[in-house]
Design a protein around this motif. Structure first.
Motif, mmCIF file in Angstrom:
data_model
loop_
_atom_site.group_PDB
_atom_site.id
_atom_site.type_symbol
_atom_site.label_atom_id
_atom_site.label_comp_id
_atom_site.label_asym_id
_atom_site.label_seq_id
_atom_site.Cartn_x
_atom_site.Cartn_y
_atom_site.Cartn_z
ATOM 1 N N UNK A 178 -3.377 5.774 -6.615
ATOM 2 C CA UNK A 178 -2.115 5.041 -6.590
ATOM 3 C C UNK A 178 -1.000 5.927 -7.157
ATOM 4 N N UNK A 179 0.066 6.097 -6.395
ATOM 5 C CA UNK A 179 1.203 6.868 -6.904
ATOM 6 C C UNK A 179 1.968 6.098 -7.963
ATOM 7 N N UNK A 198 0.782 -5.185 -7.957
ATOM 8 C CA UNK A 198 -0.531 -4.802 -8.439
ATOM 9 C C UNK A 198 -1.589 -4.896 -7.347
ATOM 10 N N UNK A 199 -2.604 -4.030 -7.454
ATOM 11 C CA UNK A 199 -3.689 -3.956 -6.473
ATOM 12 C C UNK A 199 -5.008 -3.891 -7.237
ATOM 13 N N UNK A 200 -6.034 -4.577 -6.724
ATOM 14 C CA UNK A 200 -7.364 -4.518 -7.333
ATOM 15 C C UNK A 200 -8.416 -4.326 -6.253
ATOM 16 N N UNK A 201 -9.461 -3.571 -6.569
ATOM 17 C CA UNK A 201 -10.613 -3.409 -5.683
ATOM 18 C C UNK A 201 -11.658 -4.459 -6.026
ATOM 19 N N UNK A 204 5.303 -0.051 -14.033
ATOM 20 C CA UNK A 204 5.647 -1.458 -14.164
ATOM 21 C C UNK A 204 5.387 -2.191 -12.856
ATOM 22 N N UNK A 205 5.140 -3.499 -12.963
ATOM 23 C CA UNK A 205 4.867 -4.321 -11.787
ATOM 24 C C UNK A 205 5.991 -4.239 -10.750
ATOM 25 N N UNK A 262 3.764 -14.044 -9.079
ATOM 26 C CA UNK A 262 2.872 -12.893 -8.970
ATOM 27 C C UNK A 262 2.135 -12.626 -10.268
ATOM 28 N N UNK A 263 2.857 -12.673 -11.416
ATOM 29 C CA UNK A 263 2.206 -12.387 -12.686
ATOM 30 C C UNK A 263 1.127 -13.413 -12.984
#
Length: 402
Positions: free
Chosen positions: A111-112, A149-152, A117-118, A4-5
């Motif tokens: 995002x809550x 993690x999330x990205x737009x 941390x991841x 993932x990282x």
């Protein structure tokens, strides 16, 4: 599939070299460290954080010595700064990400687990959209998002890909519905995130995901190889990027320790021309949205800029010694950020500071990134605060969103 990282680091690497979105300098330093440790990048689908043609700046920068602060500046003629808080009634969580695609249209992520941390679990994510410059926000129908993690990744006012640790959630109707797609089978809407306006991008055939090939190719969003490949080797472990201005010219850069190799095409890749190199190892190509202003830039000391004139490069105006981020809004201007905080415009007559941003940008938060949207709007990010500069030239109205 990388862990993932690594997956997200590769994602940020590709984004940084394509559109220079917020946080690029930090991402590049991380990537250089990883390259020294690992030797060869595993690779990931080259997606762009900042949406279509947002900064059109291709960066290749080494760590540089500490710059000196700008000794003197001229004030901005506008002095206007409106402050707006991004809120969504009934939604918990902090504003974690903000991506505009024009002065009026943009997407926000609440995002809550923002800043956590991841490994944080139980995170609740909400995506909202604005079409009136951030005055109002409409909640989307985003389904539950896996932890991580999330990205737009916006394409336009109606199309958005949300990148998660397991794939993409894509909407093409302004957030009314989302469809799920795995990393190894991205739909055309996802490929459009990192493609040029005419639908070309760099990747590994046949699926476009640069995880197995040694050499990238120019691919088409519609599928398959582009008809005419450029006359350069696109190693998948190098910092390659393909960008396009509104005039239709393609610009391909290949970065290495010696600087940039730049090739261009005025006929959608039917023919390619390699541009002459410039002295002092320029590290970055900066393209204005209209495609008319093309610059080579070096922000390491001694810094410098060169502007395209005909088929060659001519020295441009002097940059402040403390220049950190840089983008081109057009009309012969460059917009720059300071390593010590602050933002201003470099013109033929010198440096013009946006004085109303001096205070907000000189805080203890991380450095400031800058980009230019396709409609010419300047976007700066400083920590979790975003600034939009709407207008033309140095005379702009500034909006602070957080």
């Amino acid at each position: 599939m990388p862990d993932v990282e690594d997956l997200f680091v590769e994602f940020e690497t590709a984004a940084a070299t394509t559109f220079r979105p917020p946080g690029v300098a930090d991402v590049q330093r991380r990537i250089r460290g990883r390259r020294r440790r690992r030797g060869l990048l595993a690779g990931l689908l080259a997606v762009a954080l900042a949406g279509p043609a947002s900064a059109l700046a291709v960066a290749h920068r080494a760590d540089r010595p500490e710059p000196r602060p700008t000794p003197s500046v001229s004030p901005s003629p506008t002095g206007r700064l409106a402050v707006r808080t991004v809120t969504l009634p009934g939604v918990s969580g902090e504003l974690a990400e903000l991506r505009f695609v024009s002065a009026r249209a943009g997407w926000a992520l609440f995002d809550t687990c923002a800043g956590a941390d991841e490994s944080a679990a139980g995170c609740r994510r909400t995506v909202a959209r604005t079409v009136d410059g951030g005055v109002t926000w409409q909640r989307s129908a985003l389904p539950a998002v896996p932890d991580g993690r999330v990205h737009l990744l916006p394409v336009d006012a109606g199309t958005l890909a949300v990148m998660t640790r397991v794939g993409y959630l894509v909407t093409m109707d302004g957030g009314n519905s989302f469809a799920s797609h795995p990393f190894d089978a991205p739909q055309a809407a996802v490929r459009r995130v990192f493609a040029t306006p005419s639908g070309l991008y760099l990747g590994c055939p046949p699926d476009g995901v640069p995880t197995t090939c040694d050499r990238q190719r120019v691919l088409r969003v519609s599928g398959g190889l582009h008809f005419h490949q450029p006359p350069v080797t696109l190693r998948s472990d190098a910092e390659n990027a393909l960008v396009e201005g509104a005039d239709g010219r393609l610009w391909l850069t290949v970065g290495d320790d010696d600087g940039l190799t730049v090739v261009t095409s005025a006929d959608q890749g039917a023919t390619w021309q390699e541009m002459p190199s410039v002295p002092r190892a320029a590290r970055q190509l900066v393209l204005a949205p209209d495609g008319r202003d093309v610059w080579l830039v070096r922000t390491e000391q001694p810094n410098g800029v060169w502007r395209l004139a005909g088929t060659g490069w001519q020295p441009g105006p002097a940059l402040p010694d403390d220049t950190d981020g840089i983008a081109a809004p057009g009309a012969g201007l460059l917009v720059v950020t300071s390593a010590y905080g602050g933002l201003g415009f470099v013109t033929g007559g010198g440096y013009v500071e946006v004085s109303e941003l001096r205070g907000p940008l000189r805080t203890s938060d991380p450095g400031t990134s800058v980009s230019v949207l396709p409609d010419g709007t300047v976007v700066a990010q400083h920590g979790r605060t975003w600034f939009l500069g709407v207008g033309r030239g140095v005379d702009r109205s500034w909006l602070q969103l957080s």
